[in-house]
Design a protein around this motif. Sequence first.
Motif, PDB file in Angstrom:
ATOM      1  N   ASP A  62      -2.993  -6.764   1.338  1.00  0.00           N
ATOM      2  CA  ASP A  62      -2.523  -6.363   0.247  1.00  0.00           C
ATOM      3  C   ASP A  62      -2.945  -7.153  -0.955  1.00  0.00           C
ATOM      4  OD1 ASP A  62      -1.159  -4.161  -1.083  1.00  0.00           O
ATOM      5  OD2 ASP A  62       0.537  -5.597  -1.523  1.00  0.00           O
ATOM      6  N   ARG A 164      -1.267  -0.474   0.487  1.00  0.00           N
ATOM      7  CA  ARG A 164      -2.455  -1.050   1.076  1.00  0.00           C
ATOM      8  C   ARG A 164      -2.044  -1.381   2.519  1.00  0.00           C
ATOM      9  NH1 ARG A 164      -7.466  -2.083  -0.017  1.00  0.00           N
ATOM     10  NH2 ARG A 164      -7.270  -1.602  -2.107  1.00  0.00           N
ATOM     11  N   TYR A 167      -1.373   1.556   4.609  1.00  0.00           N
ATOM     12  CA  TYR A 167      -2.579   2.210   5.032  1.00  0.00           C
ATOM     13  C   TYR A 167      -3.381   1.535   5.707  1.00  0.00           C
ATOM     14  CZ  TYR A 167      -6.744   4.765   4.469  1.00  0.00           C
ATOM     15  OH  TYR A 167      -7.888   5.457   4.778  1.00  0.00           O
ATOM     16  N   GLN A 199     -10.925  -4.891   6.966  1.00  0.00           N
ATOM     17  CA  GLN A 199      -9.778  -4.613   5.953  1.00  0.00           C
ATOM     18  C   GLN A 199      -9.565  -5.755   5.103  1.00  0.00           C
ATOM     19  OE1 GLN A 199      -6.905  -3.255   8.895  1.00  0.00           O
ATOM     20  NE2 GLN A 199      -7.364  -1.257   8.352  1.00  0.00           N
ATOM     21  N   PRO A 202      -9.201  -7.105   0.496  1.00  0.00           N
ATOM     22  CA  PRO A 202      -9.585  -5.875  -0.116  1.00  0.00           C
ATOM     23  C   PRO A 202     -10.470  -6.238  -1.183  1.00  0.00           C
ATOM     24  CG  PRO A 202      -7.437  -6.592  -1.046  1.00  0.00           C
ATOM     25  CD  PRO A 202      -7.650  -7.608  -0.066  1.00  0.00           C
ATOM     26  N   ARG A 209      -7.123   1.265  -6.546  1.00  0.00           N
ATOM     27  CA  ARG A 209      -6.696   1.128  -5.156  1.00  0.00           C
ATOM     28  C   ARG A 209      -5.969   2.546  -4.807  1.00  0.00           C
ATOM     29  NH1 ARG A 209      -1.857  -3.022  -4.071  1.00  0.00           N
ATOM     30  NH2 ARG A 209      -3.775  -4.323  -4.360  1.00  0.00           N
ATOM     31  N   ARG A 210      -5.355   3.198  -5.400  1.00  0.00           N
ATOM     32  CA  ARG A 210      -4.709   4.488  -4.930  1.00  0.00           C
ATOM     33  C   ARG A 210      -5.703   5.629  -4.884  1.00  0.00           C
ATOM     34  NH1 ARG A 210      -2.189   9.046  -6.904  1.00  0.00           N
ATOM     35  NH2 ARG A 210      -0.520   9.970  -5.783  1.00  0.00           N
ATOM     36  N   LEU A 213      -7.900   4.608  -1.710  1.00  0.00           N
ATOM     37  CA  LEU A 213      -7.352   4.905  -0.575  1.00  0.00           C
ATOM     38  C   LEU A 213      -7.141   6.503  -0.298  1.00  0.00           C
ATOM     39  CD1 LEU A 213      -4.293   2.347  -0.669  1.00  0.00           C
ATOM     40  CD2 LEU A 213      -6.470   2.060   0.619  1.00  0.00           C
TER      41      LEU A 213
END
Length: 248
Positions: A62, A164, A167, A199, A202, A209-210, A213
Amino acid sequence: MEQGRAWDGMGPYASAGTPPDARVPEQARGEHTHGERPAPRAVRRHSVRGQILDALRSALVDGELTPGEVYSAPALGARFGVSATPVREAMQQLAAEGAVEVVPNRGFRVSEPGPRELAELAEVRALIEIPVMLRLARTVAAADWYALRPLADATVAAAAAGDRAAYAESDRAFHRAVLGLSGNLRLVQVADDLHRRSQWPPAVGPPGRRAELLADAAEHTALLDALIARDLTLVRSLVREHFDGADV
């Protein structure tokens, strides 16, 4: 890492079944802050190391643990309400996974993988997973692919929430399930380790971000549709495209 954010309590660590949502405090970096903070809840001793490891992994994914910054086990342990030992053990595991580096007499520095390292991880994952998925596309029944739909949907839900850490877990769960149909446990383990290494930390900042993703999650759904249809050309293209964006 967003400015001014800090871990806001120990709620996520009180139960092993609750997904952690770590926030790094100034105290964890040895900085002094004014005012009192609520006393953290004690972590259950029988699963301390596992809970701390999960919490740190979530914080890494995150972006709450800043790349290049050094964190000490005693400071993090004080924040979690545990001794430095389980924190140090968890950090050693993360060091083995390439997420942090040991800094003698100081603690652990969060790794900063560059574009080349991320590209190499994506290339190796593609070399492993594309041939396997093409073989599975020829042999696996449509019903088995349909059974994976909830896992793909879980990635979409986590992406829609902009979570995140959730996800990252659902993304890896989907890939493990797909590769698991090969029956090759060693292959699944190797691929999952490479996936985890790709991963963190990030590469995408909070503003994008959104959207990033959601685009990544949509590829899972499209891949399932292609596998069900046994469209080998599309499967190859989708998997390659997915890995090209593997720094999400």
